[in-house]
Design a protein around this motif. Structure first.
Motif, short mmCIF file in Angstrom:
data_model
loop_
_atom_site.label_atom_id
_atom_site.label_comp_id
_atom_site.label_asym_id
_atom_site.label_seq_id
_atom_site.Cartn_x
_atom_site.Cartn_y
_atom_site.Cartn_z
N ARG A 13 -34.25 -59.54 -63.46
CA ARG A 13 -35.48 -59.12 -64.14
C ARG A 13 -35.61 -59.95 -65.42
NH1 ARG A 13 -31.63 -55.18 -64.88
NH2 ARG A 13 -31.12 -54.61 -67.02
N ALA A 14 -36.62 -59.65 -66.24
CA ALA A 14 -36.79 -60.39 -67.49
C ALA A 14 -35.54 -60.24 -68.36
CB ALA A 14 -38.01 -59.84 -68.26
N ARG A 15 -35.13 -61.33 -69.00
CA ARG A 15 -33.90 -61.30 -69.77
C ARG A 15 -34.03 -60.38 -70.97
NH1 ARG A 15 -30.64 -64.92 -67.57
NH2 ARG A 15 -31.47 -66.85 -66.70
N ASN A 16 -32.94 -59.67 -71.27
CA ASN A 16 -32.91 -58.81 -72.44
C ASN A 16 -32.58 -59.63 -73.68
OD1 ASN A 16 -33.43 -56.51 -70.95
ND2 ASN A 16 -31.27 -56.11 -70.54
N ASN A 17 -32.66 -58.97 -74.81
CA ASN A 17 -32.38 -59.61 -76.09
C ASN A 17 -30.90 -59.41 -76.42
OD1 ASN A 17 -32.67 -60.85 -78.55
ND2 ASN A 17 -33.52 -59.07 -79.57
N HIS A 18 -29.99 -59.97 -75.59
CA HIS A 18 -28.57 -59.80 -75.87
C HIS A 18 -27.78 -61.01 -75.36
CE1 HIS A 18 -28.08 -58.61 -71.62
NE2 HIS A 18 -26.79 -58.82 -71.80
N PHE A 19 -26.59 -61.18 -75.98
CA PHE A 19 -25.63 -62.19 -75.57
C PHE A 19 -24.36 -61.50 -75.10
CE2 PHE A 19 -28.28 -64.61 -78.53
CZ PHE A 19 -28.46 -65.81 -77.84
N VAL A 20 -23.58 -62.20 -74.28
CA VAL A 20 -22.28 -61.71 -73.85
C VAL A 20 -21.21 -62.63 -74.42
CG1 VAL A 20 -20.78 -61.20 -71.88
CG2 VAL A 20 -23.23 -60.72 -71.73
N ILE A 21 -20.18 -62.02 -75.01
CA ILE A 21 -19.05 -62.76 -75.58
C ILE A 21 -17.79 -62.29 -74.88
CG2 ILE A 21 -17.69 -63.25 -77.64
CD1 ILE A 21 -20.16 -62.71 -79.31
N ASN A 22 -17.06 -63.22 -74.30
CA ASN A 22 -15.77 -62.90 -73.70
C ASN A 22 -14.67 -63.35 -74.66
OD1 ASN A 22 -13.69 -64.42 -71.17
ND2 ASN A 22 -13.58 -62.34 -71.95
N GLY A 23 -13.99 -62.40 -75.28
CA GLY A 23 -12.95 -62.71 -76.25
C GLY A 23 -12.66 -61.52 -77.13
N SER A 24 -11.60 -61.63 -77.91
CA SER A 24 -11.20 -60.50 -78.75
C SER A 24 -10.64 -60.92 -80.10
CB SER A 24 -10.13 -59.67 -78.02
OG SER A 24 -8.97 -60.45 -77.75
N ASP A 25 -10.53 -62.22 -80.37
CA ASP A 25 -9.88 -62.66 -81.60
C ASP A 25 -10.89 -62.87 -82.73
OD1 ASP A 25 -11.18 -64.89 -80.78
OD2 ASP A 25 -9.43 -66.21 -80.71
N ASP A 50 -5.46 -55.53 -72.09
CA ASP A 50 -4.39 -56.13 -72.89
C ASP A 50 -4.94 -56.74 -74.18
OD1 ASP A 50 -2.53 -55.42 -70.99
OD2 ASP A 50 -2.60 -57.35 -69.95
N GLN A 51 -6.09 -57.39 -74.07
CA GLN A 51 -6.69 -57.98 -75.26
C GLN A 51 -7.17 -56.91 -76.24
OE1 GLN A 51 -9.76 -60.30 -73.39
NE2 GLN A 51 -8.46 -62.13 -73.17
N ARG A 52 -7.57 -55.77 -75.74
CA ARG A 52 -8.10 -54.69 -76.56
C ARG A 52 -7.04 -54.18 -77.56
NH1 ARG A 52 -12.33 -50.94 -76.23
NH2 ARG A 52 -12.30 -49.74 -78.16
N ARG A 53 -5.77 -54.20 -77.16
CA ARG A 53 -4.72 -53.66 -78.02
C ARG A 53 -4.59 -54.45 -79.32
NH1 ARG A 53 -2.15 -52.50 -72.97
NH2 ARG A 53 -1.23 -54.59 -72.87
N ASP A 54 -4.79 -55.76 -79.27
CA ASP A 54 -4.67 -56.60 -80.46
C ASP A 54 -6.02 -57.08 -80.99
OD1 ASP A 54 -1.86 -56.43 -80.24
OD2 ASP A 54 -1.83 -58.10 -78.81
N VAL A 66 -18.78 -52.80 -76.48
CA VAL A 66 -17.53 -53.36 -75.98
C VAL A 66 -17.30 -52.88 -74.55
CG1 VAL A 66 -15.03 -53.51 -76.30
CG2 VAL A 66 -16.54 -53.45 -78.29
N VAL A 67 -17.05 -53.82 -73.65
CA VAL A 67 -16.76 -53.52 -72.25
C VAL A 67 -15.32 -53.95 -71.98
CG1 VAL A 67 -17.33 -54.02 -69.85
CG2 VAL A 67 -19.16 -53.79 -71.55
N VAL A 68 -14.48 -52.99 -71.57
CA VAL A 68 -13.06 -53.26 -71.31
C VAL A 68 -12.83 -53.21 -69.80
CG1 VAL A 68 -10.69 -52.54 -71.76
CG2 VAL A 68 -12.44 -52.24 -73.53
N VAL A 69 -12.20 -54.27 -69.28
CA VAL A 69 -11.94 -54.37 -67.84
C VAL A 69 -10.48 -54.74 -67.63
CG1 VAL A 69 -14.31 -55.00 -67.25
CG2 VAL A 69 -12.66 -56.79 -67.85
N GLU A 70 -10.02 -54.61 -66.39
CA GLU A 70 -8.65 -54.99 -66.08
C GLU A 70 -8.48 -56.51 -66.10
OE1 GLU A 70 -5.91 -53.17 -65.78
OE2 GLU A 70 -7.19 -51.49 -66.42
N ARG A 71 -9.45 -57.23 -65.57
CA ARG A 71 -9.45 -58.68 -65.65
C ARG A 71 -10.89 -59.17 -65.59
NH1 ARG A 71 -9.26 -61.76 -60.73
NH2 ARG A 71 -9.65 -60.49 -58.88
N VAL A 72 -11.10 -60.33 -66.18
CA VAL A 72 -12.46 -60.88 -66.26
C VAL A 72 -12.74 -61.67 -64.99
CG1 VAL A 72 -14.02 -62.36 -67.56
CG2 VAL A 72 -12.33 -60.98 -68.77
#
Length: 594
Positions: A13-25, A50-54, A66-72
């Motif tokens: 559908r029409a794009r929303n006004n958001h970006f996705v960032i994969n990372g935690s540092d 695992d990344q969420r802990r640090d 924030v979206v937390v998953v087992e693996r990306v």
């Protein structure tokens, strides 16, 4: 059964006004902060458990989910709504992992804007071409020139190739007037912050200038490098007692040194006693001779001497028995440690005028290479043998110390007390701060550069400990990542104190506010300075265009701007009748809607 591709197709559908960032540092945090607070867009941060802990506390940022998953993987990208995102930033410190996720995202959303963090710049350039609509950046490559310039007390971070010319940041007094492209900063204001892009360019003492072979900048840098090299060679030829003592301390353990000193004190004391009490011993030297004869040749039988002298003679004999094996053990230990020191480069440590570099991670390795390429003498320190920069340091023959830089003894072994500058670039704020404070104790006027992520801590350190130079790598690199996500052509960044200027190229859109206006409309004091204009169809740009020159649609202007100034200029340059108050992110969403 629904596959990730079918889910994406259903959600198209029409794009929303958001970006996705994969990372935690820190870089992911700074990038999310830039996008939400400066550009007012929503951000979805995708990370593993695992990344969420640090991870940094993203919850304190507005408009961040924030979206937390087992693996990306593809399912994780779907969960983060990548199908409706404006762009995806992959900021994990894993080149191969980022490439894998980028390929998955490209399969899911073919036209998605991708910004990929990669340490390997050569591989990154090839990946950019293969992915399409992608930008590969290295935070270490972006930040390291500014860190080196700050440590060496220079204003020129790295040359910028712009429009067929090479531009450098320099002091106005170091360049010819004809080579000045524009005034950048007035640092003589006396206030708390420098005046960026002042209304009167002549007031700026820091300028952007063209680098010529015969320019004063090039000569100044060459003279500095040659002077340092000559000083190092001259000092290396000096045979000084302190250097011998320091080398002995490095090669021989403290226990052996103490044992030998005790034995020698016993022998010297016995010689003094014999010289004072025995009539046949005429001088102190004769007393020492008698003592050494008894120590090395065995005690002489003398029944007529007093009992305390007999005891002293036996003590000297025991000391002599201990002295020979102690000296033998010291020689063996020194030889073994010397071979290890030669292998690690510790015997080539410069004694003064060098730079001590703490931390050989991604950033430290880049800084190591820059300093080595400029022939600046340096000593590298890292606590881990497996650090990224350790093999490079050994390959280049750079003196290397494997040890804890937060201990004063480690810094002493690197001769911090006589060094030119100390750069603490480890990824741990506590280690960096401890090393900086110990370095300042060893040399009160030492020029110290401390890498700190926490902005509040950095401000308090500058105020309380008088350590002026604190920098965050993520703070220096995040603007380039944000501008790349916004699909802006940023050529380079210029770090000024704790602020950043961007060198960028902007295309005047058809029907935009700038089309038909004079250059003076785009040129704004304190925000934007136009340095070149390439008219549509002309291969070469016109440098320093006149303020009354008229801009036409599809002209390209090269500017030096603050981040706010560049955002405003992009809105003015947007085509299709977009007005000055339009949101550039919303315009991008409208243009990409199916």
């Amino acid at each position: 059964m629904l596959t990730p591709s079918s889910v994406v197709a259903n959600l198209r559908r029409a794009r929303n006004n958001h970006f996705v960032i994969n990372g935690s540092d820190g870089l992911a945090y700074r990038l999310a902060e830039q996008l939400t607070t400066r550009y007012g867009v929503d951000v979805v941060v995708l990370m593993t458990a695992d990344q969420r802990r640090d991870a940094r506390d993203f919850g304190e940022l507005p408009r961040v989910r924030v979206v937390v998953v087992e693996r990306v993987d593809e399912r994780a990208l779907v969960k983060a709504d990548v199908a409706t995102a404006i762009g995806l930033a992959l900021t994990v410190q894993d080149d191969v992992g980022n490439i894998h996720v980028a390929l998955q995202a490209r399969d899911l959303v073919p036209g998605l804007r991708l910004v990929v963090r990669m340490y390997n710049s050569h591989l990154g350039r090839g990946i950019e071409e293969l992915l399409g609509n992608a930008r590969v950046l290295s935070d270490a490559e972006i930040a390291s020139p500014a860190l080196v310039a700050l440590a060496l007390d220079e204003v020129n971070a790295v040359p910028l190739p712009v429009g067929g010319r090479t531009l450098v940041v320099a002091r106005r007094t170091d360049v010819a007037p004809d080579d000045v492209v524009c005034g950048l900063v007035d640092t003589t204001t006396g206030g708390t912050a420098p005046d960026l892009l002042p209304a009167d360019p002549g007031r700026a003492d820091l300028v952007l200038a063209e680098a010529r072979v015969s320019s004063g900048v090039a000569d100044s840098v060459a003279d500095t490098v040659n002077t340092v090299a000559r000083t190092v060679r001259r000092n290396a030829r000096r045979w000084r007692l302190p250097a011998v003592v320091d080398t002995a301390k490095t090669l021989i353990s403290r226990q052996f040194r103490i044992a030998v000193v005790v034995v020698l004190l016993i022998l010297v004391g016995a010689g003094f006693a014999f010289a004072r009490t025995r009539p046949e011993v005429a001088s102190f030297w004769d007393g020492v001779y008698v003592t050494l004869v008894n120590a090395l040749g065995g005690p002489q039988l003398e029944a007529d001497i007093p009992g305390w002298q007999q005891v002293l003679q036996l003590l000297v004999a025991l000391a002599g028995l201990a002295l020979v094996p102690l000296i033998t053990a010291m020689v063996v230990e020194g030889a073994v440690n010397a071979r290890l020191a030669v292998a690690q480069g510790r015997l080539r440590l410069p004694e003064e005028g060098h730079v001590v570099l703490v931390g050989l991670g991604n950033v430290g390795t880049r800084v190591l290479r820059l300093l080595y390429d400029r022939d600046v003498p340096l000593v590298a320190i890292d606590v881990k043998e497996e650090a990224r920069g350790v093999p490079l340091a050994r390959e280049l023959g750079v003196p290397l110390i494997i040890g804890d830089a937060s201990r004063e003894s480690t810094l002493r072994s690197a001769h911090v007390q006589n060094c030119r500058a100390l750069m603490t670039l480890a990824s741990n704020d506590v280690i960096n701060l401890e090393a900086a404070l110990h370095g300042r104790n060893l040399q009160p006027k030492l020029r110290v550069l401390v890498r700190l992520f926490d902005g509040d801590l950095a401000a308090r350190v500058r105020k309380t400990f008088s350590i002026r130079f604190t920098r965050s790598v993520s703070y220096l690199a995040a603007p380039a990542f944000a501008e790349a996500l916004m699909e802006r052509e940023v050529i380079g960044t210029i770090s000024v104190e704790r602020r950043v200027l961007l060198v960028a190229e902007v295309v005047v859109g058809t029907g935009s506010v700038l089309a038909g206006q004079r250059v003076a409309v785009a040129d704004t004091a304190g925000a934007v300075r136009v340095i070149a204009l390439a008219e549509f169809g002309e291969p070469r740009p016109l440098w320093r265009p006149a303020p009354n020159r008229v801009l036409q649609a599809r002209d390209r202007i090269t500017v030096v701007a603050s981040r706010d100034g560049l955002s405003r200029l992009m809105r003015q340059a947007a085509g299709n009748g977009a007005d000055d108050d339009a949101d550039p992110v919303e315009q991008g969403a409208d243009a990409s809607a199916p």
